[in-house]
Design a protein around this motif. Structure first.
Motif, PDB file in Angstrom:
ATOM      1  N   THR A 104       0.795  -1.226   0.000  1.00  0.00           N
ATOM      2  CA  THR A 104       0.000   0.000   0.000  1.00  0.00           C
ATOM      3  C   THR A 104       0.828   1.276   0.000  1.00  0.00           C
ATOM      4  OG1 THR A 104      -0.289  -0.244   2.391  1.00  0.00           O
ATOM      5  CG2 THR A 104      -2.072  -1.037   0.979  1.00  0.00           C
ATOM      6  N   LYS A 105       2.025   1.262   0.487  1.00  0.00           N
ATOM      7  CA  LYS A 105       2.892   2.451   0.449  1.00  0.00           C
ATOM      8  C   LYS A 105       3.843   2.391  -0.745  1.00  0.00           C
ATOM      9  CE  LYS A 105       1.689   4.081   4.597  1.00  0.00           C
ATOM     10  NZ  LYS A 105       0.444   4.726   4.629  1.00  0.00           N
ATOM     11  N   GLY A 106       3.724   1.381  -1.580  1.00  0.00           N
ATOM     12  CA  GLY A 106       4.637   1.184  -2.700  1.00  0.00           C
ATOM     13  C   GLY A 106       4.273   1.974  -3.940  1.00  0.00           C
ATOM     14  N   HIS A 107       5.179   1.973  -4.874  1.00  0.00           N
ATOM     15  CA  HIS A 107       5.015   2.710  -6.135  1.00  0.00           C
ATOM     16  C   HIS A 107       4.721   1.778  -7.314  1.00  0.00           C
ATOM     17  CE1 HIS A 107       9.215   1.471  -5.866  1.00  0.00           C
ATOM     18  NE2 HIS A 107       9.222   1.479  -7.187  1.00  0.00           N
ATOM     19  N   TRP A 108       4.532   0.496  -7.050  1.00  0.00           N
ATOM     20  CA  TRP A 108       4.315  -0.477  -8.111  1.00  0.00           C
ATOM     21  C   TRP A 108       3.138  -1.385  -7.767  1.00  0.00           C
ATOM     22  CZ3 TRP A 108       7.558  -1.250  -4.082  1.00  0.00           C
ATOM     23  CH2 TRP A 108       7.504  -2.478  -3.446  1.00  0.00           C
ATOM     24  N   LEU A 109       2.644  -2.065  -8.796  1.00  0.00           N
ATOM     25  CA  LEU A 109       1.620  -3.094  -8.632  1.00  0.00           C
ATOM     26  C   LEU A 109       2.183  -4.395  -9.175  1.00  0.00           C
ATOM     27  CD1 LEU A 109      -1.573  -1.178  -9.828  1.00  0.00           C
ATOM     28  CD2 LEU A 109      -0.791  -1.573  -7.474  1.00  0.00           C
ATOM     29  N   SER A 110       2.005  -5.444  -8.424  1.00  0.00           N
ATOM     30  CA  SER A 110       2.396  -6.783  -8.869  1.00  0.00           C
ATOM     31  C   SER A 110       1.160  -7.403  -9.512  1.00  0.00           C
ATOM     32  CB  SER A 110       2.875  -7.625  -7.681  1.00  0.00           C
ATOM     33  OG  SER A 110       4.010  -7.020  -7.081  1.00  0.00           O
ATOM     34  N   MET A 111       1.102  -7.314 -10.825  1.00  0.00           N
ATOM     35  CA  MET A 111      -0.053  -7.818 -11.570  1.00  0.00           C
ATOM     36  C   MET A 111       0.022  -9.339 -11.635  1.00  0.00           C
ATOM     37  SD  MET A 111      -1.165  -4.773 -12.189  1.00  0.00           S
ATOM     38  CE  MET A 111      -2.609  -5.134 -13.144  1.00  0.00           C
ATOM     39  N   TYR A 112      -1.084 -10.008 -11.373  1.00  0.00           N
ATOM     40  CA  TYR A 112      -1.094 -11.473 -11.408  1.00  0.00           C
ATOM     41  C   TYR A 112      -0.851 -11.982 -12.827  1.00  0.00           C
ATOM     42  CZ  TYR A 112      -2.488 -12.219  -6.581  1.00  0.00           C
ATOM     43  OH  TYR A 112      -2.499 -12.280  -5.209  1.00  0.00           O
ATOM     44  N   GLY A 113       0.000 -12.973 -12.932  1.00  0.00           N
ATOM     45  CA  GLY A 113       0.373 -13.539 -14.226  1.00  0.00           C
ATOM     46  C   GLY A 113      -0.772 -14.186 -14.977  1.00  0.00           C
ATOM     47  N   ASN A 114      -1.823 -14.607 -14.251  1.00  0.00           N
ATOM     48  CA  ASN A 114      -2.954 -15.263 -14.919  1.00  0.00           C
ATOM     49  C   ASN A 114      -3.740 -14.313 -15.818  1.00  0.00           C
ATOM     50  OD1 ASN A 114      -3.777 -14.440 -12.036  1.00  0.00           O
ATOM     51  ND2 ASN A 114      -5.741 -14.587 -13.085  1.00  0.00           N
ATOM     52  N   LEU A 115      -3.429 -13.025 -15.789  1.00  0.00           N
ATOM     53  CA  LEU A 115      -4.111 -12.052 -16.652  1.00  0.00           C
ATOM     54  C   LEU A 115      -3.625 -12.127 -18.096  1.00  0.00           C
ATOM     55  CD1 LEU A 115      -3.964  -9.092 -14.131  1.00  0.00           C
ATOM     56  CD2 LEU A 115      -6.002 -10.430 -14.734  1.00  0.00           C
ATOM     57  N   TRP A 116      -2.472 -12.719 -18.311  1.00  0.00           N
ATOM     58  CA  TRP A 116      -1.895 -12.885 -19.645  1.00  0.00           C
ATOM     59  C   TRP A 116      -2.061 -14.333 -20.092  1.00  0.00           C
ATOM     60  CZ3 TRP A 116       0.265  -9.559 -16.141  1.00  0.00           C
ATOM     61  CH2 TRP A 116       0.679  -8.316 -16.594  1.00  0.00           C
TER      62      TRP A 116
END
Length: 180
Positions: A104-116
């Motif tokens: 929540t304090k980060g500058h990035w999102l770890s997008m789940y690989g299952n989206l690709w």
């Protein structure tokens, strides 16, 4: 890694978003939190499998300013394995598709690989937190397998943050938890 501009969506299509630019890194996480969350999330009705046969969760990390939510924002709900943690997993409540993990304090999102699709996901660069892999799992040596994170991983995160002028946008449009 090459630059991308892709439109992604949840399984039912009600939540859509785009990612653009170069991913920060393409990784698998074997931390105990991702294993616990993955096991719980993939039990939900209609949810895709998150954990691979080694107990890893696949992520592609993007700067927050490189992810644009196009539709269905009201369907995004938070999932915490523990309310005291600063990480939340965001799930499309319409079809239980995991969308991203956010520090929540980060500058990035770890997008789940299952989206690709398997053919379109950026190539794997690293496995992290391998010290927490399930007993008996032997990992291939096709990418680095550090016990935690390696120096290169941190440099990539820091470089992305510097490119954002050390900002960390908040995602204040996500309201409520998945089971509210």
């Amino acid at each position: 890694m090459k630059e991308v501009r892709e439109k992604l969506k949840c399984q039912c299509g009600q939540v859509s978003f785009s990612v653009s630019g170069k991913p920060i890194i393409s990784a698998e996480c074997l931390c105990s939190d991702c294993q616990i969350a993955g096991a719980e999330i993939q039990k939900r009705a209609g949810a895709p499998l998150i954990l691979d046969r080694n107990g890893a969760t696949r992520f592609v990390l993007f700067r927050k300013d490189k992810v644009e939510f196009l539709s269905g924002q009201e369907k995004l709900k938070s999932y915490y394995i523990n309310d005291d943690l600063s990480t939340r997993r965001i799930i499309a409540s319409c079809c239980n598709t995991p969308v991203f993990l956010e520090f929540t304090k980060g500058h990035w999102l770890s997008m789940y690989g299952n989206l690709w699709s398997k053919d379109e996901i950026p190539p794997l660069e690293i496995r992290t937190m391998t010290r927490s892999r399930p007993k008996g799992v032997v990992l291939p040596n096709d990418v680095p397998n550090p016990k935690t994170h390696n120096f290169s991983f941190y440099i990539k995160l820091l470089s992305a943050w510097a490119a954002m002028r050390f900002s960390a946008p908040e995602l204040d449009f996500i309201a409520g938890k998945i089971d509210d």
